[in-house]
Design a protein around this motif. Sequence first.
Motif, PDB file in Angstrom:
ATOM      1  N   UNK A   8       0.859  -1.185   0.000  1.00 26.90           N
ATOM      2  CA  UNK A   8       0.000   0.000   0.000  1.00 26.90           C
ATOM      3  C   UNK A   8       0.894   1.233   0.000  1.00 26.90           C
ATOM      4  N   UNK A   9       0.775   2.072  -1.027  1.00 25.57           N
ATOM      5  CA  UNK A   9       1.506   3.340  -1.032  1.00 25.57           C
ATOM      6  C   UNK A   9       0.624   4.426  -0.430  1.00 25.57           C
ATOM      7  N   UNK A  10       1.258   5.483   0.063  1.00 27.71           N
ATOM      8  CA  UNK A  10       0.493   6.524   0.753  1.00 27.71           C
ATOM      9  C   UNK A  10      -0.079   6.014   2.052  1.00 27.71           C
ATOM     10  N   UNK A  11       0.636   5.075   2.682  1.00 26.89           N
ATOM     11  CA  UNK A  11       0.081   4.349   3.831  1.00 26.89           C
ATOM     12  C   UNK A  11       0.277   5.042   5.165  1.00 26.89           C
ATOM     13  N   UNK A  12       0.871   6.231   5.185  1.00 20.47           N
ATOM     14  CA  UNK A  12       1.118   6.910   6.461  1.00 20.47           C
ATOM     15  C   UNK A  12      -0.084   7.715   6.945  1.00 20.47           C
ATOM     16  N   UNK A  13      -1.059   7.939   6.069  1.00 18.52           N
ATOM     17  CA  UNK A  13      -2.197   8.772   6.468  1.00 18.52           C
ATOM     18  C   UNK A  13      -3.381   8.510   5.551  1.00 18.52           C
ATOM     19  N   UNK A  68      -1.453  -4.943  -4.947  1.00 12.79           N
ATOM     20  CA  UNK A  68      -0.845  -3.615  -4.917  1.00 12.79           C
ATOM     21  C   UNK A  68      -1.952  -2.576  -4.903  1.00 12.79           C
ATOM     22  N   UNK A  69      -1.911  -1.687  -3.917  1.00 12.87           N
ATOM     23  CA  UNK A  69      -2.892  -0.609  -3.796  1.00 12.87           C
ATOM     24  C   UNK A  69      -2.136   0.707  -3.837  1.00 12.87           C
ATOM     25  N   UNK A  70      -2.225   1.399  -4.958  1.00 16.72           N
ATOM     26  CA  UNK A  70      -1.478   2.639  -5.175  1.00 16.72           C
ATOM     27  C   UNK A  70      -2.346   3.828  -4.773  1.00 16.72           C
ATOM     28  N   UNK A  84       3.893  12.919  -8.831  1.00 20.64           N
ATOM     29  CA  UNK A  84       3.424  11.868  -7.923  1.00 20.64           C
ATOM     30  C   UNK A  84       2.188  11.155  -8.453  1.00 20.64           C
ATOM     31  N   UNK A  85       1.139  11.928  -8.760  1.00 22.90           N
ATOM     32  CA  UNK A  85      -0.152  11.323  -9.090  1.00 22.90           C
ATOM     33  C   UNK A  85      -0.110  10.485 -10.354  1.00 22.90           C
ATOM     34  N   UNK A  86       0.631  10.950 -11.333  1.00 21.21           N
ATOM     35  CA  UNK A  86       0.698  10.188 -12.578  1.00 21.21           C
ATOM     36  C   UNK A  86       1.992   9.385 -12.690  1.00 21.21           C
ATOM     37  N   UNK A  87       3.118  10.080 -12.777  1.00 26.51           N
ATOM     38  CA  UNK A  87       4.366   9.379 -13.065  1.00 26.51           C
ATOM     39  C   UNK A  87       4.809   8.473 -11.911  1.00 26.51           C
ATOM     40  N   UNK A  88       4.608   8.907 -10.684  1.00 26.01           N
ATOM     41  CA  UNK A  88       4.951   8.062  -9.550  1.00 26.01           C
ATOM     42  C   UNK A  88       4.053   6.851  -9.456  1.00 26.01           C
ATOM     43  N   UNK A  89       2.768   7.042  -9.748  1.00 29.52           N
ATOM     44  CA  UNK A  89       1.825   5.922  -9.702  1.00 29.52           C
ATOM     45  C   UNK A  89       2.120   4.917 -10.807  1.00 29.52           C
ATOM     46  N   UNK A  90       2.374   5.392 -12.017  1.00 31.47           N
ATOM     47  CA  UNK A  90       2.680   4.493 -13.126  1.00 31.47           C
ATOM     48  C   UNK A  90       3.960   3.719 -12.833  1.00 31.47           C
ATOM     49  N   UNK A  91       4.968   4.408 -12.320  1.00 29.75           N
ATOM     50  CA  UNK A  91       6.219   3.731 -11.989  1.00 29.75           C
ATOM     51  C   UNK A  91       6.001   2.648 -10.939  1.00 29.75           C
TER      52      UNK A  91
END
Length: 256
Positions: A8-13, A68-70, A84-91
Amino acid sequence: MGIRTYVVTGAASGIGAATADHLEKGGERVIRCDVRDADVTADLTTPPGRERLASEVTAVSDSRINGLIAVAGSAVPSPLTARLNFFGTIATLESLRPLLAGSDQPRAVAVSSLSAIVAADDTIVDACLSMDEEAAVAAVTAAVAAGRGRIVYPSTKLALNRWLRRAAVSPAWAEAGIPLNAVAPGVVDTETARTMFLDDPATRALVSSMMPQPLGFPGPVSAIVSLLAWTVSPDNLFMTGQILYADGGAEATLRP
């Protein structure tokens, strides 16, 4: 069926933290990823950070994950939002796809947004879909300079939706047996939403008029969490390439 391993990304909040908690309470193993307070710390706005995420998740998962939960994203009117929203998620999706392909009943989901149907900037969207990160950053910078910063977030989410729809049915995902979907929340009661507009009556009224939610405004975070969890569960046997609007009826109201 054994314990499944989820990233899970963005899992701190926010939605990411709530989703990770939900999965762990269900007895699953969760690898939490974020820029802080996580099992894997990585900045997905940068190429080195994206590489760090892939290498560290590979190491701690023994090269195999089931889901995987992005979630990681930003609504700030800034070039970092596109990064972040596009390129980080795609990566994230692409670099961890091999770990999914080697597992039992693999699934992936990204968090999009209802706002993608409300407004968007074609220049930003096209630059993203061309996979030209610097052009996208330039387009975002121009939009912000022109006083159109609010268009940045929905534009990055629309680009994500379009990329995902194409990728989900490609050989790399569909023929590998990996369902790939997105959940598009409406306005839900997160700390970020409260800080940005829910706590201000005038802004709250404006947003609720732009994104009407007949089932309630704002919506509960738990509704998004349960849907994300289902999309990456073994129960999701045959759905891929879908943008699931969990928005209290807003999308149906805006596009009847």
